[in-house]
Design a protein around this motif. Sequence first.
Motif, PDB file in Angstrom:
ATOM      1  N   GLN A  48       2.163  -7.058   0.247  1.00 39.29           N
ATOM      2  CA  GLN A  48       1.656  -6.603   1.534  1.00 39.29           C
ATOM      3  C   GLN A  48       0.161  -6.306   1.477  1.00 39.29           C
ATOM      4  OE1 GLN A  48       4.426  -3.479   2.461  1.00 39.29           O
ATOM      5  NE2 GLN A  48       3.415  -1.951   1.198  1.00 39.29           N
ATOM      6  N   TYR A  50      -2.983  -4.176   3.557  1.00 41.20           N
ATOM      7  CA  TYR A  50      -3.309  -3.150   4.552  1.00 41.20           C
ATOM      8  C   TYR A  50      -3.904  -3.774   5.812  1.00 41.20           C
ATOM      9  CZ  TYR A  50      -2.635   1.119   1.794  1.00 41.20           C
ATOM     10  OH  TYR A  50      -2.100   2.164   1.108  1.00 41.20           O
ATOM     11  N   ASP A  82       0.827  -4.674   6.461  1.00 41.42           N
ATOM     12  CA  ASP A  82       1.229  -3.275   6.271  1.00 41.42           C
ATOM     13  C   ASP A  82       0.454  -2.374   7.240  1.00 41.42           C
ATOM     14  OD1 ASP A  82       2.447  -1.085   5.013  1.00 41.42           O
ATOM     15  OD2 ASP A  82       0.809  -0.867   3.561  1.00 41.42           O
ATOM     16  N   HIS A 172       0.970   9.424   1.896  1.00 39.35           N
ATOM     17  CA  HIS A 172       0.189   8.350   1.280  1.00 39.35           C
ATOM     18  C   HIS A 172      -0.829   8.911   0.289  1.00 39.35           C
ATOM     19  CE1 HIS A 172       1.758   6.215   4.832  1.00 39.35           C
ATOM     20  NE2 HIS A 172       1.671   5.148   4.075  1.00 39.35           N
ATOM     21  N   GLY A 173      -1.079   8.173  -0.777  1.00 35.50           N
ATOM     22  CA  GLY A 173      -2.088   8.571  -1.766  1.00 35.50           C
ATOM     23  C   GLY A 173      -1.491   9.475  -2.818  1.00 35.50           C
ATOM     24  N   GLY A 202       4.409   5.774   0.882  1.00 33.34           N
ATOM     25  CA  GLY A 202       3.848   6.798  -0.003  1.00 33.34           C
ATOM     26  C   GLY A 202       4.594   6.875  -1.319  1.00 33.34           C
ATOM     27  N   GLY A 203       4.912   5.712  -1.887  1.00 30.31           N
ATOM     28  CA  GLY A 203       5.701   5.692  -3.126  1.00 30.31           C
ATOM     29  C   GLY A 203       4.959   6.231  -4.342  1.00 30.31           C
ATOM     30  N   SER A 204       3.632   6.099  -4.360  1.00 33.36           N
ATOM     31  CA  SER A 204       2.874   6.497  -5.559  1.00 33.36           C
ATOM     32  C   SER A 204       3.070   7.966  -5.886  1.00 33.36           C
ATOM     33  CB  SER A 204       1.375   6.250  -5.352  1.00 33.36           C
ATOM     34  OG  SER A 204       1.128   4.875  -5.244  1.00 33.36           O
ATOM     35  N   ILE A 224       4.320   0.734  -2.603  1.00 38.10           N
ATOM     36  CA  ILE A 224       3.471   1.235  -3.680  1.00 38.10           C
ATOM     37  C   ILE A 224       2.070   0.649  -3.502  1.00 38.10           C
ATOM     38  CG2 ILE A 224       3.054   1.236  -6.176  1.00 38.10           C
ATOM     39  CD1 ILE A 224       5.542   2.808  -5.636  1.00 38.10           C
TER      40      ILE A 224
HETATM   41  O1  G3H Z   1       1.871   1.426   3.040  1.00 33.13           O
HETATM   42  C1  G3H Z   1       1.667   1.627   1.834  1.00 33.13           C
HETATM   43  C2  G3H Z   1       2.209   2.753   1.188  1.00 33.13           C
HETATM   44  O2  G3H Z   1       3.059   3.503   1.917  1.00 33.13           O
HETATM   45  C3  G3H Z   1       1.823   3.112  -0.165  1.00 33.13           C
HETATM   46  O3  G3H Z   1       1.612   4.486  -0.350  1.00 33.13           O
HETATM   47  O4  G3H Z   1      -0.513   4.529  -1.625  1.00 33.13           O
HETATM   48  O5  G3H Z   1       1.084   6.437  -1.693  1.00 33.13           O
HETATM   49  O6  G3H Z   1       1.650   4.295  -2.826  1.00 33.13           O
HETATM   50  P1  G3H Z   1       0.916   4.969  -1.703  1.00 33.13           P
END
Ligand code: G3H
Length: 275
Positions: A48, A50, A82, A172-173, A202-204, A224
């Motif tokens: 994906q 942004y 995304d 996110h982040g 917001g997987g990170s 991610i």
């Molecule tokens: O859309 C992308 C994400 O939701 C990624 O979030 O930057 O916290 O991994 P992240």
Amino acid sequence: MALVTMKEMLLAARREKRAVGAFNIANYETARAVLMAAEREKQPVIIQLYMRLFDSEKAYDLAGMLIRLANRASVPVAIHLDHGNTIKQVKDALAWGYTSVMYDGSRLPFEENVKNTAFCVQYAHSFGASVEGEIGHVAQGDETAITEVSEAVEFASATKVDALAVSIGTAHGYYTSEPKLDIERCKAIAEALPELPLVLHGGSGTPLADVRKVIENGVAKVNIATEFMDTYLKSSRSELEKLNGKFLPIDKYFDPIVDECAAHAARLMRFFAGM
Ligand code: G3H
Ligand code: ZN
């Protein structure tokens, strides 16, 4: 021919209580790393980009490369817009060959989010593409709005989205303190929408034990971006330091960086697949 829509891979994932990794890329090296990982792990994957890349030629130029890479991959690959936040981004993505789009109206009033998302679904389906919508709001440096079960049901039925991003405690982040995921809420949304793949943004840095629990409760796509991009940056810095001012052709310079990013993506893919 491995270029597919997101819908087919996510429906199977949700049924099988596993998730597909969706990795944000921005250049050839990050795209190649994700595909190397997916092929090595024999996993479907979502690549994906942004939404801001769709406001210049970047997403258009990258589409040509991504379609070629996906078509020769040995695993199913979806290429995805995304957090699209304008109808123009959605229309451009579909015209440029992306097989899936997110329309993110999560900052809009409910009715406006429904109206725009429903339009995108109808439009994207005429291209044979799939659509992710968002209800509630996963913080992007702003305030979180937790997803209510009833609004998720109403949103899904009014828009006919193929996947639904829900806000259940992630952001996110990188986190400044450990997030607390509302697993019960995730479960309730999944029970109310038994066929619809849910998406975790917001997987990170989200604790993996919680990620496992939400995968068992309806989440079929895990996004991610930050930590994957950070591996790319850290690895680039370390390879540059090793050079200590000496010249190296940049294709050779990037090879170990791609390997490190691929190892990072592969580790997550294995986890999301329950391997
Ligand atoms: O859309 C992308 C994400 O939701 C990624 O979030 O930057 O916290 O991994 P992240
Ligand atoms: Zn996101």
